[in-house]
Scaffold this motif. Structure first.
Motif, PDB file in Angstrom:
ATOM      1  N   ALA A 324      -3.443  19.965  11.995  1.00  0.00           N
ATOM      2  CA  ALA A 324      -2.954  18.642  12.396  1.00  0.00           C
ATOM      3  C   ALA A 324      -3.420  17.544  11.455  1.00  0.00           C
ATOM      4  O   ALA A 324      -2.846  16.445  11.435  1.00  0.00           O
ATOM      5  CB  ALA A 324      -3.407  18.324  13.821  1.00  0.00           C
ATOM      6  N   LEU A 325      -4.443  17.813  10.665  1.00  0.00           N
ATOM      7  CA  LEU A 325      -4.910  16.819   9.697  1.00  0.00           C
ATOM      8  C   LEU A 325      -3.796  16.397   8.747  1.00  0.00           C
ATOM      9  O   LEU A 325      -3.757  15.253   8.288  1.00  0.00           O
ATOM     10  CB  LEU A 325      -6.089  17.397   8.898  1.00  0.00           C
ATOM     11  N   GLY A 326      -2.863  17.302   8.450  1.00  0.00           N
ATOM     12  CA  GLY A 326      -1.779  16.987   7.518  1.00  0.00           C
ATOM     13  C   GLY A 326      -0.917  15.831   7.983  1.00  0.00           C
ATOM     14  O   GLY A 326      -0.611  14.914   7.214  1.00  0.00           O
ATOM     15  N   ALA A 327      -0.506  15.855   9.255  1.00  0.00           N
ATOM     16  CA  ALA A 327       0.330  14.778   9.787  1.00  0.00           C
ATOM     17  C   ALA A 327      -0.422  13.458   9.813  1.00  0.00           C
ATOM     18  O   ALA A 327       0.155  12.388   9.562  1.00  0.00           O
ATOM     19  CB  ALA A 327       0.823  15.136  11.187  1.00  0.00           C
ATOM     20  N   ILE A 328      -1.722  13.513  10.095  1.00  0.00           N
ATOM     21  CA  ILE A 328      -2.524  12.291  10.163  1.00  0.00           C
ATOM     22  C   ILE A 328      -2.672  11.662   8.777  1.00  0.00           C
ATOM     23  O   ILE A 328      -2.522  10.441   8.606  1.00  0.00           O
ATOM     24  CB  ILE A 328      -3.895  12.603  10.778  1.00  0.00           C
ATOM     25  N   LEU A 329      -2.938  12.489   7.776  1.00  0.00           N
ATOM     26  CA  LEU A 329      -3.057  11.957   6.418  1.00  0.00           C
ATOM     27  C   LEU A 329      -1.714  11.451   5.906  1.00  0.00           C
ATOM     28  O   LEU A 329      -1.657  10.514   5.103  1.00  0.00           O
ATOM     29  CB  LEU A 329      -3.614  13.035   5.483  1.00  0.00           C
ATOM     30  N   GLN A 330      -0.622  12.077   6.362  1.00  0.00           N
ATOM     31  CA  GLN A 330       0.701  11.584   5.985  1.00  0.00           C
ATOM     32  C   GLN A 330       0.901  10.158   6.508  1.00  0.00           C
ATOM     33  O   GLN A 330       1.404   9.283   5.805  1.00  0.00           O
ATOM     34  CB  GLN A 330       1.779  12.494   6.564  1.00  0.00           C
ATOM     35  N   THR A 331       0.482   9.911   7.728  1.00  0.00           N
ATOM     36  CA  THR A 331       0.581   8.570   8.292  1.00  0.00           C
ATOM     37  C   THR A 331      -0.346   7.603   7.572  1.00  0.00           C
ATOM     38  O   THR A 331       0.008   6.449   7.316  1.00  0.00           O
ATOM     39  CB  THR A 331       0.223   8.606   9.793  1.00  0.00           C
ATOM     40  N   ARG A 332      -1.537   8.056   7.251  1.00  0.00           N
ATOM     41  CA  ARG A 332      -2.489   7.219   6.508  1.00  0.00           C
ATOM     42  C   ARG A 332      -1.889   6.757   5.178  1.00  0.00           C
ATOM     43  O   ARG A 332      -2.037   5.592   4.784  1.00  0.00           O
ATOM     44  CB  ARG A 332      -3.769   8.032   6.295  1.00  0.00           C
ATOM     45  N   LEU A 333      -1.190   7.648   4.486  1.00  0.00           N
ATOM     46  CA  LEU A 333      -0.580   7.278   3.211  1.00  0.00           C
ATOM     47  C   LEU A 333       0.488   6.205   3.404  1.00  0.00           C
ATOM     48  O   LEU A 333       0.684   5.351   2.536  1.00  0.00           O
ATOM     49  CB  LEU A 333       0.019   8.512   2.534  1.00  0.00           C
ATOM     50  N   MET A 334       1.184   6.239   4.519  1.00  0.00           N
ATOM     51  CA  MET A 334       2.169   5.194   4.792  1.00  0.00           C
ATOM     52  C   MET A 334       1.501   3.831   4.903  1.00  0.00           C
ATOM     53  O   MET A 334       2.086   2.804   4.564  1.00  0.00           O
ATOM     54  CB  MET A 334       2.921   5.505   6.095  1.00  0.00           C
ATOM     55  N   ASP A 335       0.255   3.820   5.377  1.00  0.00           N
ATOM     56  CA  ASP A 335      -0.452   2.559   5.572  1.00  0.00           C
ATOM     57  C   ASP A 335      -1.005   1.986   4.277  1.00  0.00           C
ATOM     58  O   ASP A 335      -1.180   0.777   4.164  1.00  0.00           O
ATOM     59  CB  ASP A 335      -1.609   2.756   6.564  1.00  0.00           C
ATOM     60  N   VAL A 336      -1.323   2.839   3.317  1.00  0.00           N
ATOM     61  CA  VAL A 336      -2.023   2.360   2.116  1.00  0.00           C
ATOM     62  C   VAL A 336      -1.147   2.340   0.876  1.00  0.00           C
ATOM     63  O   VAL A 336      -1.577   1.846  -0.168  1.00  0.00           O
ATOM     64  CB  VAL A 336      -3.280   3.221   1.834  1.00  0.00           C
ATOM     65  N   ALA A 337       0.087   2.856   0.958  1.00  0.00           N
ATOM     66  CA  ALA A 337       0.913   2.979  -0.240  1.00  0.00           C
ATOM     67  C   ALA A 337       1.734   1.742  -0.539  1.00  0.00           C
ATOM     68  O   ALA A 337       2.350   1.655  -1.600  1.00  0.00           O
ATOM     69  CB  ALA A 337       1.837   4.191  -0.103  1.00  0.00           C
ATOM     70  N   GLY A 338       1.801   0.779   0.381  1.00  0.00           N
ATOM     71  CA  GLY A 338       2.599  -0.416   0.118  1.00  0.00           C
ATOM     72  C   GLY A 338       4.070  -0.079  -0.014  1.00  0.00           C
ATOM     73  O   GLY A 338       4.665   0.576   0.838  1.00  0.00           O
TER      74      GLY A 338
END
Length: 437
Positions: A324-338
């Motif tokens: 499940a870490l994969g989906a969470i990091l995918q969301t994190r990237l949406m927050d920091v990628a601009g």
């Protein structure tokens, strides 16, 4: 995703007919692509002895076909994300799955090993970009507090494949032939093309450009998130790669029981993707840190329970849940990628496949040093702990509230009306009143 005004207007007075199809149908369509990808990625490992014998090569050489696919994923994810920046996401989904279907069809028809390796490389190219775009589409259709759940449901296709698709492909490979298994994956990909053509939301082209996408590579927060994925995930792969041999040599189970343990892993991964993102939607980064610690403990326990099949099944379930870490990091990237959403989302799968190479490599080194088959557990735990140390740096870098789009977009307001809004801008979140949410 930036909607086209006549099709998906965010106005609360829009007609139901103008809204996208029901959210569950859209997510199912996207997850079907993940099911096809997961089936070919994991089943090709179990089919290796069959196509090695048929093509008259030894198994270590046949393993190059597996490496070719992984190389296609690592190279294709960022390349396609940049080159596809000017195209609508729906168009990209259709094109990527069409190429994926072609690559697997060519694999099934390959006359020799050289052509098969080329076909596997072609099959791997759309992998990361598809998951990246599909995750962005899913997140754009739900309110802010449901993004991780939506991404996790798309990733369910990949985890369900380890329970259903992989055993089915292996069974077909044994009964009909390995070529039929890759033909099945090609048909699944074509089914995804049809589903996405019918149900994927239509959006406008020209949301971004290659230079803007490449801007993600200048972000320290993007790189730390990718590092968590590339290293923290390696622990799970260190154990999974050698699990079958460990079951035979250490647990002393028969080969007929091995699929049961692999299915236990898949069930853990599926349930993890279903429930863990619910916590991530409330506290994204703390949940990611908690999963890394959870994975480290489960991996460290692996040598202690390997001799007992029942305790080992529980531990394998726990290791699978850490996926499940994969989906969470995918969301994190949406927050920091601009504005560089597509590239950052695709790079997560390049990092994931880097972990797929790093974990088995380090686990293999430990085994070759005479530390035993269960040494993969401590190696994996060490990688998870190292991923957690990177997480500490990333968490301190962002502060206690990692979600950035809400405040930054609201601050811009109407100051820059000509700039395209990122997928999670406030006007997208207004869809919480839309029937699709």
């Amino acid at each position: 995703m930036t909607p086209s005004p006549p099709a998906t207007s965010p106005s609360t007075t829009s007609k139901p007919a103008s809204a996208p199809p029901h959210l569950a149908i859209v997510l199912f369509s996207l997850a079907m692509g993940g099911f096809a990808i997961g089936t070919t990625e994991f089943a090709s490992m179990s089919l290796l002895p069959f196509f090695a014998a048929d093509l008259h090569i030894d198994e270590p050489t046949a393993g190059h076909a597996i490496s070719a696919y992984a190389l296609g994923v690592v190279l294709g994810a960022p390349l396609i994300a940049v080159l596809g920046a000017k195209f609508a996401r729906r168009t990209q989904l259709l094109a990527l799955m069409a190429v994926f279907a072609l690559g697997n069809a060519l694999t099934a028809l390959a006359p020799g090993f050289g052509s098969m390796v080329a076909a596997r490389f072609l099959s791997g190219l759309p992998h990361g970009a598809y998951f990246g775009i599909a995750a962005l589409v899913a997140a754009s259709l739900v309110p802010q507090h449901r993004r991780s759940q939506a991404v996790g449901q798309v990733m369910l296709g990949l985890t369900v494949a380890t329970i259903i698709g992989v055993p089915l492909a292996n069974l077909i490979g044994q009964m009909v032939g390995w070529r039929a298994s890759f033909g099945l994956v090609s048909l699944l990909a074509l089914l995804t093309v049809l589903l996405c053509a019918l149900f994927a939301p239509r959006d406008q082209a020209g949301r971004s450009d290659p230079l803007r996408e490449l801007g993600a590579l200048r972000s320290r927060r993007v790189w730390t998130t990718l590092a968590i994925s590339a290293i923290g995930f390696g622990g799970m792969f260190a154990v999974y790669t050698y699990l079958a041999t460990t079951l035979i040599e250490v647990t002393k189970v028969s080969t007929e029981v091995i699929p049961f343990f692999l299915a236990i892993f898949g069930i853990g991964a599926t349930l993890g993707n279903l429930f863990v993102p619910r916590f991530a939607d409330r506290a994204l980064m703390p949940t990611a840190g908690g999963i890394l610690i959870f994975a480290a403990v489960a991996l460290a326990v692996f040598p202690l329970v390997a001799g007992n099949p029942w305790l080992l099944a529980i531990d394998i379930f726990a290791i699978g849940a850490s996926v499940a870490l994969g989906a969470i990091l995918q969301t994190r990237l949406m927050d920091v990628a601009g504005d560089a959403q597509a590239l950052a989302a695709a790079l997560n799968h390049s990092a994931f496949n880097t972990a797929n190479a790093l974990g088995p490599f380090l686990g293999g080194l430990a085994i070759r040093q005479g530390l035993g088959w269960t040494s993969t557990g401590p190696v994996g735990a060490g990688l998870a702990v190292l991923g957690f140390l990177i997480w500490i740096f990333a968490y301190r870098d962002t502060g206690p509230a990692p979600v950035e789009h809400a405040s930054s977009d609201a601050a811009r307001g109407e100051a820059a009306p000509v700039k395209q809004a990122p997928p999670l801008a406030p006007r997208e979140r207004s869809r919480s009143e839309d029937p699709v949410a």
